[in-house]
Design a protein around this motif. Structure first.
Motif, PDB file in Angstrom:
ATOM      1  N   THR A 100       4.586   4.758  -7.517  1.00 60.34           N
ATOM      2  CA  THR A 100       4.892   5.855  -6.592  1.00 60.34           C
ATOM      3  C   THR A 100       5.487   5.376  -5.275  1.00 60.34           C
ATOM      4  O   THR A 100       6.074   6.175  -4.554  1.00 60.34           O
ATOM      5  CB  THR A 100       3.614   6.650  -6.264  1.00 60.34           C
ATOM      6  N   GLY A 101       5.304   4.109  -4.952  1.00 62.32           N
ATOM      7  CA  GLY A 101       5.791   3.588  -3.670  1.00 62.32           C
ATOM      8  C   GLY A 101       4.851   3.885  -2.508  1.00 62.32           C
ATOM      9  O   GLY A 101       5.108   3.480  -1.382  1.00 62.32           O
ATOM     10  N   GLU A 102       3.760   4.590  -2.780  1.00 54.47           N
ATOM     11  CA  GLU A 102       2.802   4.931  -1.730  1.00 54.47           C
ATOM     12  C   GLU A 102       1.866   3.757  -1.451  1.00 54.47           C
ATOM     13  O   GLU A 102       1.549   2.982  -2.346  1.00 54.47           O
ATOM     14  CB  GLU A 102       1.950   6.131  -2.147  1.00 54.47           C
ATOM     15  N   MET A 103       1.421   3.674  -0.197  1.00 57.05           N
ATOM     16  CA  MET A 103       0.437   2.658   0.164  1.00 57.05           C
ATOM     17  C   MET A 103      -0.940   3.175  -0.238  1.00 57.05           C
ATOM     18  O   MET A 103      -1.322   4.292   0.108  1.00 57.05           O
ATOM     19  CB  MET A 103       0.463   2.367   1.662  1.00 57.05           C
ATOM     20  N   ILE A 104      -1.675   2.359  -0.968  1.00 58.25           N
ATOM     21  CA  ILE A 104      -3.007   2.705  -1.454  1.00 58.25           C
ATOM     22  C   ILE A 104      -4.011   1.818  -0.727  1.00 58.25           C
ATOM     23  O   ILE A 104      -3.785   0.619  -0.565  1.00 58.25           O
ATOM     24  CB  ILE A 104      -3.123   2.451  -2.977  1.00 58.25           C
ATOM     25  N   LYS A 105      -5.108   2.408  -0.294  1.00 56.80           N
ATOM     26  CA  LYS A 105      -6.182   1.628   0.334  1.00 56.80           C
ATOM     27  C   LYS A 105      -7.147   1.167  -0.752  1.00 56.80           C
ATOM     28  O   LYS A 105      -7.747   1.981  -1.445  1.00 56.80           O
ATOM     29  CB  LYS A 105      -6.933   2.465   1.360  1.00 56.80           C
ATOM     30  N   VAL A 106      -7.257  -0.157  -0.892  1.00 59.73           N
ATOM     31  CA  VAL A 106      -8.135  -0.744  -1.894  1.00 59.73           C
ATOM     32  C   VAL A 106      -9.312  -1.386  -1.168  1.00 59.73           C
ATOM     33  O   VAL A 106      -9.106  -2.192  -0.249  1.00 59.73           O
ATOM     34  CB  VAL A 106      -7.383  -1.793  -2.740  1.00 59.73           C
ATOM     35  N   PRO A 107     -10.562  -1.052  -1.537  1.00 61.49           N
ATOM     36  CA  PRO A 107     -11.726  -1.630  -0.855  1.00 61.49           C
ATOM     37  C   PRO A 107     -11.704  -3.162  -0.899  1.00 61.49           C
ATOM     38  O   PRO A 107     -11.390  -3.761  -1.928  1.00 61.49           O
ATOM     39  CB  PRO A 107     -12.915  -1.099  -1.653  1.00 61.49           C
TER      40      PRO A 107
END
Length: 127
Positions: free
Chosen positions: A23-30
């Motif tokens: 998607t090109g979106e930034m994802i927050k990964v714990p």
């Protein structure tokens, strides 16, 4: 009896921002620095945590960051350890394929911030 969470911060609200390649979106990964992280870093780096920390400090003290094999192994070992510590199930290889090379500066910035906030200080070891 007191709860640990009433006495100290046990929040897992620290994250690495990783771009979703679909998607090109930034994802927050714990991501967290825990004892599991240290074990994962040692396995990924191939040396004990003390050697890793020494090499990472030397890397950070350089005036210019080189994207050579040794530097990238330090970065990837750190990121892998933080992901494992944050509870993300992944292999070193999966993590390496999941993070676009163009996102390395952002991921490294997040990882170093977590290390600074959660890392062990020499004074901690003497206690």
């Amino acid at each position: 009896m007191a709860k640990l969470s009433d006495l100290v911060n046990v929040s897992d609200a620290t994250f690495l921002r990783i771009r979703d390649q679909k998607t090109g979106e930034m994802i927050k990964v714990p991501a967290m620095l825990t004892f599991d992280s240290i074990n994962a870093i040692e396995v990924a780096y191939g040396k004990n945590y003390t050697a890793f920390e020494k090499d990472l400090t030397a890397l950070l003290n350089r005036k210019v960051f080189k994207r050579d094999e040794k530097s990238m192994k330090l970065v990837w070992s750190l990121v892998y350890g933080l992901l494992i510590g944050g509870g993300t199930e992944c292999t070193y290889d999966e993590m390496n394929r999941a993070i676009p090379f163009s996102d390395v500066p952002n991921v490294l910035e997040d990882a170093l911030k977590i290390m600074q906030e959660q890392g062990f200080q020499e004074s901690d070891a003497k206690k």
